[in-house]
Design a protein around this motif. Structure first.
Motif, mmCIF file in Angstrom:
data_model
loop_
_atom_site.group_PDB
_atom_site.id
_atom_site.type_symbol
_atom_site.label_atom_id
_atom_site.label_comp_id
_atom_site.label_asym_id
_atom_site.label_seq_id
_atom_site.Cartn_x
_atom_site.Cartn_y
_atom_site.Cartn_z
ATOM 1 N N VAL A 120 -32.212 26.147 26.212
ATOM 2 C CA VAL A 120 -33.188 27.243 26.903
ATOM 3 C C VAL A 120 -32.858 27.770 28.092
ATOM 4 N N ASP A 121 -31.477 27.958 28.319
ATOM 5 C CA ASP A 121 -31.320 28.330 29.632
ATOM 6 C C ASP A 121 -30.984 29.844 29.416
ATOM 7 N N ASP A 122 -31.854 30.519 29.974
ATOM 8 C CA ASP A 122 -32.290 31.956 29.745
ATOM 9 C C ASP A 122 -30.998 32.741 30.707
ATOM 10 N N ALA A 123 -30.554 32.100 31.908
ATOM 11 C CA ALA A 123 -29.593 32.809 32.589
ATOM 12 C C ALA A 123 -28.387 32.714 31.836
ATOM 13 N N ALA A 124 -28.220 32.073 30.970
ATOM 14 C CA ALA A 124 -26.766 32.104 30.293
ATOM 15 C C ALA A 124 -26.630 33.182 29.095
ATOM 16 N N PRO A 125 -25.346 33.474 28.890
ATOM 17 C CA PRO A 125 -25.307 34.288 27.772
ATOM 18 C C PRO A 125 -26.026 34.005 26.331
ATOM 19 N N SER A 126 -26.528 34.920 25.829
ATOM 20 C CA SER A 126 -27.465 34.725 24.609
ATOM 21 C C SER A 126 -26.519 34.677 23.324
ATOM 22 N N THR A 127 -25.185 35.192 23.165
ATOM 23 C CA THR A 127 -24.341 35.109 22.315
ATOM 24 C C THR A 127 -22.966 34.610 22.813
ATOM 25 N N ALA A 128 -22.147 34.012 21.790
ATOM 26 C CA ALA A 128 -20.697 33.417 22.353
ATOM 27 C C ALA A 128 -20.038 33.157 20.968
ATOM 28 N N PRO A 129 -18.681 33.157 21.233
ATOM 29 C CA PRO A 129 -17.930 32.909 19.850
ATOM 30 C C PRO A 129 -18.228 31.506 19.552
ATOM 31 N N THR A 130 -18.112 31.195 18.097
ATOM 32 C CA THR A 130 -18.320 29.794 17.911
ATOM 33 C C THR A 130 -17.262 28.901 18.637
ATOM 34 N N PRO A 131 -17.800 27.533 18.724
ATOM 35 C CA PRO A 131 -17.044 26.633 19.646
ATOM 36 C C PRO A 131 -15.684 26.176 18.680
ATOM 37 N N SER A 132 -15.023 27.088 18.136
ATOM 38 C CA SER A 132 -13.556 26.506 17.519
ATOM 39 C C SER A 132 -12.499 26.960 18.566
ATOM 40 N N GLY A 133 -11.368 26.361 18.418
ATOM 41 C CA GLY A 133 -10.469 26.756 19.430
ATOM 42 C C GLY A 133 -9.199 25.792 19.412
ATOM 43 N N PRO A 134 -8.358 25.908 20.409
ATOM 44 C CA PRO A 134 -7.266 24.821 20.287
ATOM 45 C C PRO A 134 -7.655 23.496 20.263
ATOM 46 N N PRO A 135 -6.634 22.894 19.327
ATOM 47 C CA PRO A 135 -6.916 21.274 18.836
ATOM 48 C C PRO A 135 -6.942 20.686 20.183
ATOM 49 N N GLY A 136 -7.744 19.274 20.057
ATOM 50 C CA GLY A 136 -7.372 18.409 21.272
ATOM 51 C C GLY A 136 -7.937 18.916 22.445
ATOM 52 N N THR A 137 -9.042 19.765 22.344
ATOM 53 C CA THR A 137 -9.350 20.273 23.633
ATOM 54 C C THR A 137 -10.821 20.107 23.819
ATOM 55 N N LEU A 138 -11.504 19.663 24.878
ATOM 56 C CA LEU A 138 -12.774 19.357 25.310
ATOM 57 C C LEU A 138 -13.192 20.021 26.584
ATOM 58 N N PHE A 139 -14.079 21.064 26.684
ATOM 59 C CA PHE A 139 -14.415 21.814 27.745
ATOM 60 C C PHE A 139 -15.959 22.024 27.729
ATOM 61 N N ASP A 140 -16.391 22.075 29.158
ATOM 62 C CA ASP A 140 -17.993 22.248 29.424
ATOM 63 C C ASP A 140 -18.182 22.898 30.764
ATOM 64 N N ASN A 141 -18.786 23.937 30.763
ATOM 65 C CA ASN A 141 -19.006 24.469 32.285
ATOM 66 C C ASN A 141 -20.659 24.368 32.500
ATOM 67 N N PHE A 142 -21.115 23.366 31.697
ATOM 68 C CA PHE A 142 -22.558 22.689 32.129
ATOM 69 C C PHE A 142 -23.638 23.940 32.238
ATOM 70 N N HIS A 143 -23.797 24.863 31.241
ATOM 71 C CA HIS A 143 -24.759 25.699 31.174
ATOM 72 C C HIS A 143 -25.979 25.155 30.682
ATOM 73 N N TYR A 144 -26.960 24.598 31.180
ATOM 74 C CA TYR A 144 -28.022 23.789 30.509
ATOM 75 C C TYR A 144 -29.246 23.932 31.386
ATOM 76 N N SER A 145 -30.241 23.940 30.776
ATOM 77 C CA SER A 145 -31.406 24.095 31.472
ATOM 78 C C SER A 145 -31.795 22.814 32.574
ATOM 79 N N GLY A 146 -31.457 21.586 32.137
ATOM 80 C CA GLY A 146 -32.017 20.344 32.619
ATOM 81 C C GLY A 146 -31.545 19.074 32.056
ATOM 82 N N PRO A 147 -31.811 17.979 32.505
ATOM 83 C CA PRO A 147 -31.417 16.834 32.081
ATOM 84 C C PRO A 147 -31.856 16.450 30.550
#
Length: 314
Positions: free
Chosen positions: A38-65
């Motif tokens: 529910v984070d309105d400040a983040a982009p409303s659309t983005a590519p699906t979370p597919s990508g390089p194998p063996g990868t974990l990435f997160d930039n913490f775009h969340y509304s709260g705990p």
């Protein structure tokens, strides 16, 4: 001197295949696969979370705990008892995801520890990954370390940390790899110092450690590379410490970010300490340079990808 984590940990989330993950993300974000909740400040659309194998990435775009996407993406905020530090003071109140103009992408995970010098007035904070076991490869996090409190009097023995660790301290193959920043020292040390520590056993403590005796404030890229029987710690691309032999990771680990107090040296009114995490990146089974880590992360940001997990299920 670094201390072991003295509380049981459980992996409470099961790794999802990409199709299942997309379903969860769509449910949590109102149909968008970006994982924004529910984070309105983040982009409303983005590519699906597919990508390089063996990868974990997160930039913490969340509304709260309590954002459902936080748990769906394999993160939890600690609320159980135990140590380290001031036992049984772990709380979700210190975990937030505010805007920050100094951060890449303008958003951070903020870990705010607070105390008034009493146990009753102390709140420590920790956020950890769950469900995705991490072992060999490259761990990287862009972290903002603090030398002074955000509010209140200075002088606390605070520990600002980033570390992969086994799910249980009692494991026969216990593994823990620590970055710990002590702006005011602790455990008999004056500080400031950045400790890097590789563990073989939690109890009795068996580890090797290195202390960088200098002030390490503001934003830094902290990296741990676990490859070919060695663990290498580097700060902004400069190697700090390498461990080998029995002091290497031997089993899958979760990654933790934590902000806590060694002790309570004085009362003196309320004060708060902020540690911030811009993003976390892990690449399984590969030693990745600082430049290539940043290039990959920049690519995720430019593509609008806020979370990805293609690490194989263990």
């Amino acid at each position: 001197m670094s201390q072991p984590r003295r509380t049981p940990r459980r992996r409470a989330w099961t790794v999802l295949t990409l199709p299942a993950l997309l379903c969860v993300l769509a449910a949590c974000s109102g149909g968008s696969p970006s994982g924004e909740g529910v984070d309105d400040a983040a982009p409303s659309t983005a590519p699906t979370p597919s990508g390089p194998p063996g990868t974990l990435f997160d930039n913490f775009h969340y509304s709260g705990p309590d954002d459902p996407s936080l748990a769906a993406h394999g993160w939890q905020v600690r609320t159980d008892g135990g140590g380290p530090g001031i036992k049984d003071t772990w709380s979700t109140t210190g975990a937030g995801f505010p805007s920050d103009t100094t951060a890449q992408g303008g958003r951070v995970l903020r870990l705010q520890a607070s105390t008034d010098g009493t146990k009753e007035g102390t709140r420590q904070v920790e956020v950890q990954s769950t469900g995705t076991g991490l072992l060999t490869g490259t761990y990287a996090a862009r972290v903002h370390l603090s030398d002074k409190p955000t509010s209140g009097r200075n002088g606390d023995h605070v520990v600002e940390t980033f570390f992969p660790i086994s799910a249980s301290d009692a494991s026969a193959n216990y593994s823990e790899l620590d970055y710990e920043y002590l702006p005011n020292g602790g455990w008999g040390s004056v500080g400031p110092q950045l400790d890097t520590t590789s563990w073989f056993k939690a109890d009795p403590p068996d580890r090797v450690t290195h202390a960088l005796k200098k002030r390490v404030t503001e934003w830094h890229l902290l990296m741990i590379t676990v490859m070919n029987g060695k663990v290498t710690y580097s700060l902004d691309g400069k190697e700090l410490f390498t461990s080998s032999g029995k002091y290497v990771a031997r089993e899958e680990m979760d990654v933790h970010f934590s902000n806590w107090f060694i002790d309570l040296p004085f009362t003196g009114g309320p004060r708060t300490w902020d540690m911030k995490v811009n993003w976390f990146y892990y690449k399984a089974g590969e030693a990745v340079s600082q430049a290539d880590v940043q290039k990959t992360v920049d690519g995720f940001y430019s593509s609008g990808i806020n979370h990805i997990n293609t690490v194989p299920e263990s």
